[in-house]
Design a protein around this motif. Structure first.
Motif, PDB file in Angstrom:
ATOM      1  N   LEU A   1       9.145 -28.154 -10.766  1.00  0.00           N
ATOM      2  CA  LEU A   1       8.190 -29.220 -10.496  1.00  0.00           C
ATOM      3  C   LEU A   1       8.680 -30.184  -9.421  1.00  0.00           C
ATOM      4  CD1 LEU A   1       7.168 -30.089 -14.163  1.00  0.00           C
ATOM      5  CD2 LEU A   1       5.908 -28.698 -12.513  1.00  0.00           C
ATOM      6  N   GLY A   2       9.994 -30.328  -9.330  1.00  0.00           N
ATOM      7  CA  GLY A   2      10.533 -31.274  -8.371  1.00  0.00           C
ATOM      8  C   GLY A   2      10.311 -32.709  -8.817  1.00  0.00           C
ATOM      9  N   ALA A   3      10.623 -33.634  -7.938  1.00  0.00           N
ATOM     10  CA  ALA A   3      10.483 -35.052  -8.266  1.00  0.00           C
ATOM     11  C   ALA A   3      10.215 -35.832  -6.996  1.00  0.00           C
ATOM     12  CB  ALA A   3      11.761 -35.559  -8.935  1.00  0.00           C
ATOM     13  N   TRP A   4       9.624 -37.015  -7.165  1.00  0.00           N
ATOM     14  CA  TRP A   4       9.456 -37.890  -6.016  1.00  0.00           C
ATOM     15  C   TRP A   4       9.778 -39.313  -6.435  1.00  0.00           C
ATOM     16  CZ3 TRP A   4       5.633 -41.519  -6.892  1.00  0.00           C
ATOM     17  CH2 TRP A   4       4.611 -41.185  -7.787  1.00  0.00           C
ATOM     18  N   SER A   5      10.214 -40.090  -5.454  1.00  0.00           N
ATOM     19  CA  SER A   5      10.524 -41.493  -5.694  1.00  0.00           C
ATOM     20  C   SER A   5       9.716 -42.348  -4.727  1.00  0.00           C
ATOM     21  CB  SER A   5      12.028 -41.761  -5.512  1.00  0.00           C
ATOM     22  OG  SER A   5      12.440 -41.449  -4.192  1.00  0.00           O
ATOM     23  N   PHE A   6       9.455 -43.581  -5.140  1.00  0.00           N
ATOM     24  CA  PHE A   6       8.581 -44.463  -4.380  1.00  0.00           C
ATOM     25  C   PHE A   6       9.342 -45.731  -4.048  1.00  0.00           C
ATOM     26  CE2 PHE A   6       4.495 -47.163  -4.466  1.00  0.00           C
ATOM     27  CZ  PHE A   6       4.236 -46.879  -3.141  1.00  0.00           C
ATOM     28  N   ASP A   7       9.559 -45.988  -2.758  1.00  0.00           N
ATOM     29  CA  ASP A   7      10.218 -47.204  -2.288  1.00  0.00           C
ATOM     30  C   ASP A   7       9.172 -48.311  -2.227  1.00  0.00           C
ATOM     31  OD1 ASP A   7      11.344 -49.275  -0.806  1.00  0.00           O
ATOM     32  OD2 ASP A   7      12.575 -47.914   0.400  1.00  0.00           O
ATOM     33  N   LEU A   8       9.261 -49.259  -3.161  1.00  0.00           N
ATOM     34  CA  LEU A   8       8.233 -50.292  -3.263  1.00  0.00           C
ATOM     35  C   LEU A   8       8.231 -51.210  -2.060  1.00  0.00           C
ATOM     36  CD1 LEU A   8       8.600 -51.270  -7.027  1.00  0.00           C
ATOM     37  CD2 LEU A   8       7.010 -49.653  -5.995  1.00  0.00           C
ATOM     38  N   ALA A   9       9.421 -51.517  -1.536  1.00  0.00           N
ATOM     39  CA  ALA A   9       9.491 -52.454  -0.415  1.00  0.00           C
ATOM     40  C   ALA A   9       8.850 -51.867   0.835  1.00  0.00           C
ATOM     41  CB  ALA A   9      10.950 -52.823  -0.143  1.00  0.00           C
ATOM     42  N   ALA A  10       9.121 -50.592   1.100  1.00  0.00           N
ATOM     43  CA  ALA A  10       8.598 -49.953   2.308  1.00  0.00           C
ATOM     44  C   ALA A  10       7.311 -49.182   2.049  1.00  0.00           C
ATOM     45  CB  ALA A  10       9.645 -48.995   2.882  1.00  0.00           C
ATOM     46  N   MET A  11       6.890 -49.110   0.771  1.00  0.00           N
ATOM     47  CA  MET A  11       5.724 -48.302   0.387  1.00  0.00           C
ATOM     48  C   MET A  11       5.870 -46.880   0.931  1.00  0.00           C
ATOM     49  SD  MET A  11       3.783 -50.201  -1.484  1.00  0.00           S
ATOM     50  CE  MET A  11       2.124 -49.520  -1.505  1.00  0.00           C
ATOM     51  N   ARG A  12       7.071 -46.319   0.761  1.00  0.00           N
ATOM     52  CA  ARG A  12       7.365 -44.987   1.281  1.00  0.00           C
ATOM     53  C   ARG A  12       7.641 -44.038   0.122  1.00  0.00           C
ATOM     54  NH1 ARG A  12      11.813 -46.009   3.767  1.00  0.00           N
ATOM     55  NH2 ARG A  12      13.205 -45.008   2.275  1.00  0.00           N
ATOM     56  N   LEU A  13       7.128 -42.824   0.260  1.00  0.00           N
ATOM     57  CA  LEU A  13       7.296 -41.797  -0.760  1.00  0.00           C
ATOM     58  C   LEU A  13       8.325 -40.783  -0.283  1.00  0.00           C
ATOM     59  CD1 LEU A  13       5.948 -40.902  -3.497  1.00  0.00           C
ATOM     60  CD2 LEU A  13       4.593 -39.336  -2.120  1.00  0.00           C
ATOM     61  N   ASP A  14       9.304 -40.472  -1.121  1.00  0.00           N
ATOM     62  CA  ASP A  14      10.288 -39.426  -0.838  1.00  0.00           C
ATOM     63  C   ASP A  14      10.145 -38.347  -1.903  1.00  0.00           C
ATOM     64  OD1 ASP A  14      11.495 -40.644   1.413  1.00  0.00           O
ATOM     65  OD2 ASP A  14      12.604 -41.990   0.088  1.00  0.00           O
TER      66      ASP A  14
ATOM     67  N   ALA B   1       6.292 -28.361  -2.603  1.00  0.00           N
ATOM     68  CA  ALA B   1       5.717 -27.021  -2.757  1.00  0.00           C
ATOM     69  C   ALA B   1       4.483 -27.046  -3.646  1.00  0.00           C
ATOM     70  CB  ALA B   1       6.766 -26.071  -3.330  1.00  0.00           C
ATOM     71  N   GLN B   2       4.444 -27.985  -4.628  1.00  0.00           N
ATOM     72  CA  GLN B   2       3.281 -28.084  -5.500  1.00  0.00           C
ATOM     73  C   GLN B   2       2.023 -28.469  -4.719  1.00  0.00           C
ATOM     74  OE1 GLN B   2       3.358 -27.353  -8.859  1.00  0.00           O
ATOM     75  NE2 GLN B   2       5.460 -26.698  -8.461  1.00  0.00           N
ATOM     76  N   TYR B   3       2.237 -29.114  -3.562  1.00  0.00           N
ATOM     77  CA  TYR B   3       1.105 -29.557  -2.749  1.00  0.00           C
ATOM     78  C   TYR B   3       0.947 -28.696  -1.497  1.00  0.00           C
ATOM     79  CZ  TYR B   3       1.166 -33.643  -5.762  1.00  0.00           C
ATOM     80  OH  TYR B   3       1.116 -34.472  -6.847  1.00  0.00           O
ATOM     81  N   GLY B   4       1.584 -27.523  -1.495  1.00  0.00           N
ATOM     82  CA  GLY B   4       1.433 -26.591  -0.391  1.00  0.00           C
ATOM     83  C   GLY B   4       2.168 -26.997   0.862  1.00  0.00           C
ATOM     84  N   LEU B   5       3.222 -27.814   0.716  1.00  0.00           N
ATOM     85  CA  LEU B   5       3.976 -28.289   1.867  1.00  0.00           C
ATOM     86  C   LEU B   5       5.333 -27.600   1.941  1.00  0.00           C
ATOM     87  CD1 LEU B   5       3.283 -32.112   1.464  1.00  0.00           C
ATOM     88  CD2 LEU B   5       2.124 -30.532   3.009  1.00  0.00           C
ATOM     89  N   ARG B   6       5.882 -27.572   3.156  1.00  0.00           N
ATOM     90  CA  ARG B   6       7.228 -27.051   3.337  1.00  0.00           C
ATOM     91  C   ARG B   6       8.246 -28.164   3.111  1.00  0.00           C
ATOM     92  NH1 ARG B   6       6.540 -25.116   9.362  1.00  0.00           N
ATOM     93  NH2 ARG B   6       5.722 -27.249   9.330  1.00  0.00           N
ATOM     94  N   ALA B   7       9.511 -27.772   2.935  1.00  0.00           N
ATOM     95  CA  ALA B   7      10.563 -28.747   2.656  1.00  0.00           C
ATOM     96  C   ALA B   7      10.681 -29.772   3.772  1.00  0.00           C
ATOM     97  CB  ALA B   7      11.897 -28.034   2.438  1.00  0.00           C
ATOM     98  N   GLU B   8      10.460 -29.348   5.036  1.00  0.00           N
ATOM     99  CA  GLU B   8      10.628 -30.260   6.171  1.00  0.00           C
ATOM    100  C   GLU B   8       9.391 -31.107   6.439  1.00  0.00           C
ATOM    101  OE1 GLU B   8       9.683 -26.111   7.874  1.00  0.00           O
ATOM    102  OE2 GLU B   8      10.841 -27.006   6.229  1.00  0.00           O
ATOM    103  N   ASP B   9       8.280 -30.819   5.750  1.00  0.00           N
ATOM    104  CA  ASP B   9       7.056 -31.582   5.973  1.00  0.00           C
ATOM    105  C   ASP B   9       7.165 -32.979   5.377  1.00  0.00           C
ATOM    106  OD1 ASP B   9       5.862 -29.473   7.263  1.00  0.00           O
ATOM    107  OD2 ASP B   9       4.880 -28.703   5.457  1.00  0.00           O
ATOM    108  N   ASP B  10       6.533 -33.939   6.042  1.00  0.00           N
ATOM    109  CA  ASP B  10       6.445 -35.283   5.469  1.00  0.00           C
ATOM    110  C   ASP B  10       5.441 -35.288   4.316  1.00  0.00           C
ATOM    111  OD1 ASP B  10       8.253 -36.404   7.241  1.00  0.00           O
ATOM    112  OD2 ASP B  10       6.705 -36.889   8.729  1.00  0.00           O
ATOM    113  N   PHE B  11       5.709 -36.155   3.336  1.00  0.00           N
ATOM    114  CA  PHE B  11       4.776 -36.301   2.220  1.00  0.00           C
ATOM    115  C   PHE B  11       4.726 -37.786   1.907  1.00  0.00           C
ATOM    116  CE2 PHE B  11       3.804 -35.827  -2.482  1.00  0.00           C
ATOM    117  CZ  PHE B  11       2.483 -35.482  -2.275  1.00  0.00           C
ATOM    118  N   THR B  12       3.752 -38.474   2.427  1.00  0.00           N
ATOM    119  CA  THR B  12       3.694 -39.925   2.356  1.00  0.00           C
ATOM    120  C   THR B  12       2.874 -40.387   1.149  1.00  0.00           C
ATOM    121  OG1 THR B  12       1.680 -40.092   3.682  1.00  0.00           O
ATOM    122  CG2 THR B  12       3.799 -39.988   4.876  1.00  0.00           C
ATOM    123  N   TYR B  13       2.885 -41.689   0.956  1.00  0.00           N
ATOM    124  CA  TYR B  13       2.063 -42.291  -0.097  1.00  0.00           C
ATOM    125  C   TYR B  13       0.587 -41.987   0.145  1.00  0.00           C
ATOM    126  CZ  TYR B  13      -0.295 -46.022  -2.710  1.00  0.00           C
ATOM    127  OH  TYR B  13      -1.137 -46.725  -3.528  1.00  0.00           O
TER     128      TYR B  13
END
Length: 222
Positions: A161-174, A181-193
């Motif tokens: 399933l993997g995991a993601w974290s959310f930087d509240l100060a920058a409103m950035r998703l890692d 992969a769950q969203y059809g993206l590659r490892a190098e693709d950006d995945f933003t908020y």
């Protein structure tokens, strides 16, 4: 750590009857204690477990203190082991130049000037015991957090399933590789908020964003 040992005091007072008197006072306060005859035995008992140590300054003067220093340096992040140091001149550097050295070495130290009233020793001992118990509580919470984090890592890895974290100060998703992969993206693709919000069904997007704003504003669980 043995629960009985973790609640006891260790006494190092090699001069005269200091150890016997201190032990008797602690017994009156229902605090178990063990007497160390020399500094190496004190260090050994510290490693076995204790709530605090009661030491006379003459037991430290001129002694090899590397054993105590090693114990303190090796203690866990939750631990700040307490000492009660019985001195002839109190704990002020003006009256007792060695106090600064002992403070630097021991860290969490309470100075008690001799001669002292039994109630003063009991008060210092109970304060040290309460502080040590709070440290034990902190250790338990840290262990629970680590155990929960480990279980989460195992579950995420097993389910890919993997995991993601959310930087509240920058409103950035890692996001991790498996999460992308769950969203059809590659490892190098950006995945933003914004990408995450776009993946939510249109009927639910406003509700999700509203709940996120509520959590940020109030600190309540999402």
């Amino acid at each position: 750590m043995n629960a009985t040992l973790s609640e006891r005091a260790i006494i190092l007072a090699p001069r005269g009857r200091d150890a016997d008197i201190a032990g008797a006072i602690l017994r009156e306060a229902a605090i178990d204690s063990v007497t160390a005859l020399a500094l190496p035995q004190l260090v050994k008992e510290l490693h076995a477990g204790a709530a605090f140590a009661l030491v006379t300054d003459d037991a430290l003067a001129g002694a090899d203190l590397r054993g105590i220093a090693g114990f303190l340096q090796a203690q866990g992040e939750w631990s700040d082991f307490p000492f009660i140091l019985l001195t002839e001149r109190g704990g002020s550097i003006e009256r007792n130049p060695a106090a600064g050295r002992y403070l630097e070495l021991l860290g969490n130290v309470t100075f008690l000037e001799r001669p002292f009233h039994p109630t003063s020793l009991i008060s210092a001992a109970k304060a040290a015991l309460r502080g040590r118990r709070r440290q034990y509580d902190a250790r338990t919470r840290l262990e629970e957090i680590r155990e929960g984090a480990q279980q989460l890592r195992v579950a995420l890895a097993a389910g890919k399933l993997g995991a993601w974290s959310f930087d509240l100060a920058a409103m950035r998703l890692d996001a991790s590789k498996d999460c992308k992969a769950q969203y059809g993206l590659r490892a190098e693709d950006d995945f933003t908020y914004d990408d995450l919000i776009a993946c939510v069904h249109p009927d639910d997007r406003e509700l999700m964003k509203s709940e996120i704003r509520r959590s940020l504003a109030t600190g309540a669980d999402y």
